[in-house]
Design a protein around this motif. Structure first.
Motif, PDB file in Angstrom:
ATOM      1  N   GLU A  16       0.819  -1.220   0.000  1.00 47.34           N
ATOM      2  CA  GLU A  16       0.000   0.000   0.000  1.00 47.34           C
ATOM      3  C   GLU A  16       0.851   1.267   0.000  1.00 47.34           C
ATOM      4  OE1 GLU A  16      -2.716  -0.377   3.268  1.00 47.34           O
ATOM      5  OE2 GLU A  16      -4.100  -1.615   2.088  1.00 47.34           O
ATOM      6  N   ARG A  17       2.068   1.191   0.522  1.00 47.65           N
ATOM      7  CA  ARG A  17       2.954   2.357   0.537  1.00 47.65           C
ATOM      8  C   ARG A  17       3.661   2.562  -0.799  1.00 47.65           C
ATOM      9  NH1 ARG A  17       5.042   0.021   5.369  1.00 47.65           N
ATOM     10  NH2 ARG A  17       6.985  -0.430   4.232  1.00 47.65           N
ATOM     11  N   SER A  18       3.656   1.551  -1.659  1.00 52.95           N
ATOM     12  CA  SER A  18       4.503   1.577  -2.849  1.00 52.95           C
ATOM     13  C   SER A  18       3.728   1.279  -4.130  1.00 52.95           C
ATOM     14  CB  SER A  18       5.636   0.559  -2.680  1.00 52.95           C
ATOM     15  OG  SER A  18       6.248   0.670  -1.413  1.00 52.95           O
ATOM     16  N   PRO A  19       2.678   2.049  -4.428  1.00 53.21           N
ATOM     17  CA  PRO A  19       1.848   1.734  -5.602  1.00 53.21           C
ATOM     18  C   PRO A  19       2.597   1.792  -6.927  1.00 53.21           C
ATOM     19  CG  PRO A  19       1.315   3.911  -4.725  1.00 53.21           C
ATOM     20  CD  PRO A  19       2.193   3.253  -3.718  1.00 53.21           C
ATOM     21  N   LEU A  20       3.548   2.716  -7.066  1.00 47.77           N
ATOM     22  CA  LEU A  20       4.275   2.832  -8.332  1.00 47.77           C
ATOM     23  C   LEU A  20       5.202   1.631  -8.562  1.00 47.77           C
ATOM     24  CD1 LEU A  20       5.147   6.651  -8.380  1.00 47.77           C
ATOM     25  CD2 LEU A  20       3.257   5.446  -9.511  1.00 47.77           C
ATOM     26  N   ILE A  21       5.840   1.153  -7.487  1.00 46.55           N
ATOM     27  CA  ILE A  21       6.698  -0.029  -7.619  1.00 46.55           C
ATOM     28  C   ILE A  21       5.842  -1.267  -7.881  1.00 46.55           C
ATOM     29  CG2 ILE A  21       8.522  -1.406  -6.567  1.00 46.55           C
ATOM     30  CD1 ILE A  21       9.242   0.945  -4.823  1.00 46.55           C
ATOM     31  N   VAL A  22       4.702  -1.343  -7.225  1.00 49.70           N
ATOM     32  CA  VAL A  22       3.783  -2.461  -7.450  1.00 49.70           C
ATOM     33  C   VAL A  22       3.344  -2.492  -8.912  1.00 49.70           C
ATOM     34  CG1 VAL A  22       1.454  -3.328  -6.956  1.00 49.70           C
ATOM     35  CG2 VAL A  22       2.973  -2.664  -5.080  1.00 49.70           C
ATOM     36  N   LYS A  23       3.061  -1.325  -9.463  1.00 43.13           N
ATOM     37  CA  LYS A  23       2.673  -1.265 -10.881  1.00 43.13           C
ATOM     38  C   LYS A  23       3.804  -1.790 -11.771  1.00 43.13           C
ATOM     39  CE  LYS A  23       0.978   1.843 -14.518  1.00 43.13           C
ATOM     40  NZ  LYS A  23       1.882   1.262 -15.545  1.00 43.13           N
ATOM     41  N   LYS A  24       5.034  -1.452 -11.417  1.00 40.60           N
ATOM     42  CA  LYS A  24       6.191  -1.910 -12.192  1.00 40.60           C
ATOM     43  C   LYS A  24       6.323  -3.431 -12.092  1.00 40.60           C
ATOM     44  CE  LYS A  24       9.330   1.088 -12.341  1.00 40.60           C
ATOM     45  NZ  LYS A  24      10.425   2.040 -12.039  1.00 40.60           N
ATOM     46  N   ILE A  25       6.084  -3.965 -10.898  1.00 44.52           N
ATOM     47  CA  ILE A  25       6.125  -5.423 -10.692  1.00 44.52           C
ATOM     48  C   ILE A  25       5.067  -6.099 -11.550  1.00 44.52           C
ATOM     49  CG2 ILE A  25       5.674  -7.253  -9.007  1.00 44.52           C
ATOM     50  CD1 ILE A  25       6.962  -5.398  -6.884  1.00 44.52           C
ATOM     51  N   ARG A  26       3.884  -5.505 -11.584  1.00 46.79           N
ATOM     52  CA  ARG A  26       2.807  -6.066 -12.397  1.00 46.79           C
ATOM     53  C   ARG A  26       3.134  -5.984 -13.884  1.00 46.79           C
ATOM     54  NH1 ARG A  26      -3.297  -4.852 -10.661  1.00 46.79           N
ATOM     55  NH2 ARG A  26      -3.419  -5.967 -12.633  1.00 46.79           N
ATOM     56  N   ASP A  27       3.639  -4.836 -14.315  1.00 55.60           N
ATOM     57  CA  ASP A  27       3.954  -4.648 -15.736  1.00 55.60           C
ATOM     58  C   ASP A  27       5.016  -5.635 -16.213  1.00 55.60           C
ATOM     59  OD1 ASP A  27       2.133  -2.597 -15.847  1.00 55.60           O
ATOM     60  OD2 ASP A  27       3.619  -0.990 -15.707  1.00 55.60           O
ATOM     61  N   LYS A  28       5.986  -5.934 -15.346  1.00 54.29           N
ATOM     62  CA  LYS A  28       7.056  -6.852 -15.716  1.00 54.29           C
ATOM     63  C   LYS A  28       6.673  -8.312 -15.488  1.00 54.29           C
ATOM     64  CE  LYS A  28      11.344  -5.673 -15.140  1.00 54.29           C
ATOM     65  NZ  LYS A  28      12.681  -5.189 -14.691  1.00 54.29           N
ATOM     66  N   LYS A  29       5.481  -8.517 -14.886  1.00 53.19           N
ATOM     67  CA  LYS A  29       4.985  -9.867 -14.604  1.00 53.19           C
ATOM     68  C   LYS A  29       5.963 -10.665 -13.731  1.00 53.19           C
ATOM     69  CE  LYS A  29       1.875 -10.402 -18.569  1.00 53.19           C
ATOM     70  NZ  LYS A  29       1.655  -8.978 -18.698  1.00 53.19           N
ATOM     71  N   ILE A  30       6.459 -10.003 -12.713  1.00 55.99           N
ATOM     72  CA  ILE A  30       7.330 -10.664 -11.741  1.00 55.99           C
ATOM     73  C   ILE A  30       6.454 -11.480 -10.795  1.00 55.99           C
ATOM     74  CG2 ILE A  30       9.014 -10.301  -9.895  1.00 55.99           C
ATOM     75  CD1 ILE A  30       9.738  -7.643 -11.264  1.00 55.99           C
ATOM     76  N   PRO A  31       6.765 -12.739 -10.545  1.00 60.28           N
ATOM     77  CA  PRO A  31       5.929 -13.557  -9.655  1.00 60.28           C
ATOM     78  C   PRO A  31       5.962 -13.038  -8.226  1.00 60.28           C
ATOM     79  CG  PRO A  31       7.945 -14.726 -10.219  1.00 60.28           C
ATOM     80  CD  PRO A  31       7.904 -13.497 -11.089  1.00 60.28           C
ATOM     81  N   VAL A  32       4.807 -13.056  -7.585  1.00 61.86           N
ATOM     82  CA  VAL A  32       4.693 -12.507  -6.233  1.00 61.86           C
ATOM     83  C   VAL A  32       3.910 -13.447  -5.326  1.00 61.86           C
ATOM     84  CG1 VAL A  32       4.881 -10.081  -6.900  1.00 61.86           C
ATOM     85  CG2 VAL A  32       2.652 -11.192  -6.935  1.00 61.86           C
ATOM     86  N   GLY A  33       4.194 -13.334  -4.039  1.00 65.76           N
ATOM     87  CA  GLY A  33       3.450 -14.022  -3.004  1.00 65.76           C
ATOM     88  C   GLY A  33       3.199 -13.046  -1.870  1.00 65.76           C
ATOM     89  N   LEU A  34       2.442 -13.477  -0.883  1.00 65.72           N
ATOM     90  CA  LEU A  34       2.109 -12.622   0.264  1.00 65.72           C
ATOM     91  C   LEU A  34       3.061 -12.903   1.415  1.00 65.72           C
ATOM     92  CD1 LEU A  34       0.280 -10.649   1.798  1.00 65.72           C
ATOM     93  CD2 LEU A  34      -1.251 -12.575   2.298  1.00 65.72           C
ATOM     94  N   LEU A  35       3.676 -11.847   1.932  1.00 65.38           N
ATOM     95  CA  LEU A  35       4.543 -11.947   3.103  1.00 65.38           C
ATOM     96  C   LEU A  35       3.762 -11.519   4.337  1.00 65.38           C
ATOM     97  CD1 LEU A  35       7.409 -12.407   4.273  1.00 65.38           C
ATOM     98  CD2 LEU A  35       7.823  -9.962   3.920  1.00 65.38           C
ATOM     99  N   GLY A  36       3.626 -12.417   5.280  1.00 66.04           N
ATOM    100  CA  GLY A  36       2.904 -12.100   6.507  1.00 66.04           C
ATOM    101  C   GLY A  36       3.812 -11.486   7.560  1.00 66.04           C
ATOM    102  N   LYS A  37       3.260 -11.321   8.753  1.00 71.23           N
ATOM    103  CA  LYS A  37       4.033 -10.822   9.893  1.00 71.23           C
ATOM    104  C   LYS A  37       4.693 -12.009  10.597  1.00 71.23           C
ATOM    105  CE  LYS A  37       2.201  -6.788   9.033  1.00 71.23           C
ATOM    106  NZ  LYS A  37       2.971  -5.728   8.342  1.00 71.23           N
ATOM    107  N   GLU A  38       5.168 -11.799  11.844  1.00 71.92           N
ATOM    108  CA  GLU A  38       5.700 -12.901  12.619  1.00 71.92           C
ATOM    109  C   GLU A  38       4.569 -13.891  12.929  1.00 71.92           C
ATOM    110  OE1 GLU A  38       6.182  -9.732  13.274  1.00 71.92           O
ATOM    111  OE2 GLU A  38       8.306  -9.520  12.780  1.00 71.92           O
ATOM    112  N   GLY A  39       4.899 -15.165  12.886  1.00 74.34           N
ATOM    113  CA  GLY A  39       3.880 -16.197  13.016  1.00 74.34           C
ATOM    114  C   GLY A  39       3.022 -16.112  14.273  1.00 74.34           C
TER     115      GLY A  39
END
Length: 219
Positions: free
Chosen positions: A83-106
């Motif tokens: 949420e803090r990095s919408p422009l970088i997220v857009k770049k990740i999407r445009d380049k189709k870089i694979p992503v997963g969700l990183l959670g907090k401490e278990g």
């Protein structure tokens, strides 16, 4: 009558070949529930996979993403960072870089079981798809969290090699490598770039199953 049957048969064969062609053109895509029960994926058998846990960074990360070339690492992204990095997220999407969700401490999910649903929602808002891969920042998965991840149709991924700071680790065939890019615990990006160049990394699917594939991250 014979001619009609012949035409129907030819039409059926054409349709069959068409659908077969379409299936062959589609790349292999990851599917939910790589394991048959809520198990944690830590190591494969074929190649070596680089994964990056990203919860902090802006200009330096933006530059790294901009210059990133295939084969891409699997990026585990923190929901707050997304949420803090919408422009970088857009770049990740445009380049189709694979992503997963990183959670907090278990352990936080034992106290706040509703947390993971909120993180999934925020990830889906940014990428238009639910996450397929999931990891906690400390690689700890309480039993209650395992069930939530399983019910949410995600695969739990830890790592056989964890690089938090300092000198790059030695790795071998089958390793899933976890690299930290957090505020307090952080690998130097220049060293990460050199590490990427030094090893023939492949997708997590290829390390786990031995075939080349593309993970769908967004439409």
């Amino acid at each position: 009558m014979y001619k009609l049957i012949k035409r129907i048969l030819i039409a059926f064969i054409i349709v069959f070949i068409f659908f077969l062609f379409i299936q062959q053109k589609e790349p292999w895509t990851s599917v939910f529930r790589v394991t048959e029960q809520p198990d944690i994926l830590m190591k494969g058998n074929q190649g070596m996979t680089l994964t990056v846990n990203l919860s902090f960074g802006r200009e330096d990360v933006d530059e790294w993403i901009t210059k990133l070339e295939k084969p891409y690492p699997l990026l585990f992204l923190d929901a707050d960072w997304i949420e803090r990095s919408p422009l970088i997220v857009k770049k990740i999407r445009d380049k189709k870089i694979p992503v997963g969700l990183l959670g907090k401490e278990g352990k936080l999910y034992e106290k706040s079981p509703e947390l993971i649903a909120d993180e999934i929602k925020r990830f889906q808002t940014a990428f238009d798809v639910a996450p397929l891969w999931y990891r906690t920042q400390d690689h700890f998965f309480p039993e209650s969290l395992k069930k939530q991840v399983w019910d949410s149709q995600m695969n739990m991924v830890s790592a056989s090699v964890i690089w938090k700071t300092g000198v790059a680790p030695s790795i071998q065939k089958g390793d899933i490598v976890s690299v930290a890019l957090h505020q307090e615990t952080r690998v130097v990006l220049k060293e990460l770039k050199d590490f990427q160049k030094a090893h023939p990394f492949v997708s997590i699917e290829e390390t786990l199953f031995g075939y080349t594939t593309q993970t769908k991250t967004s439409p």
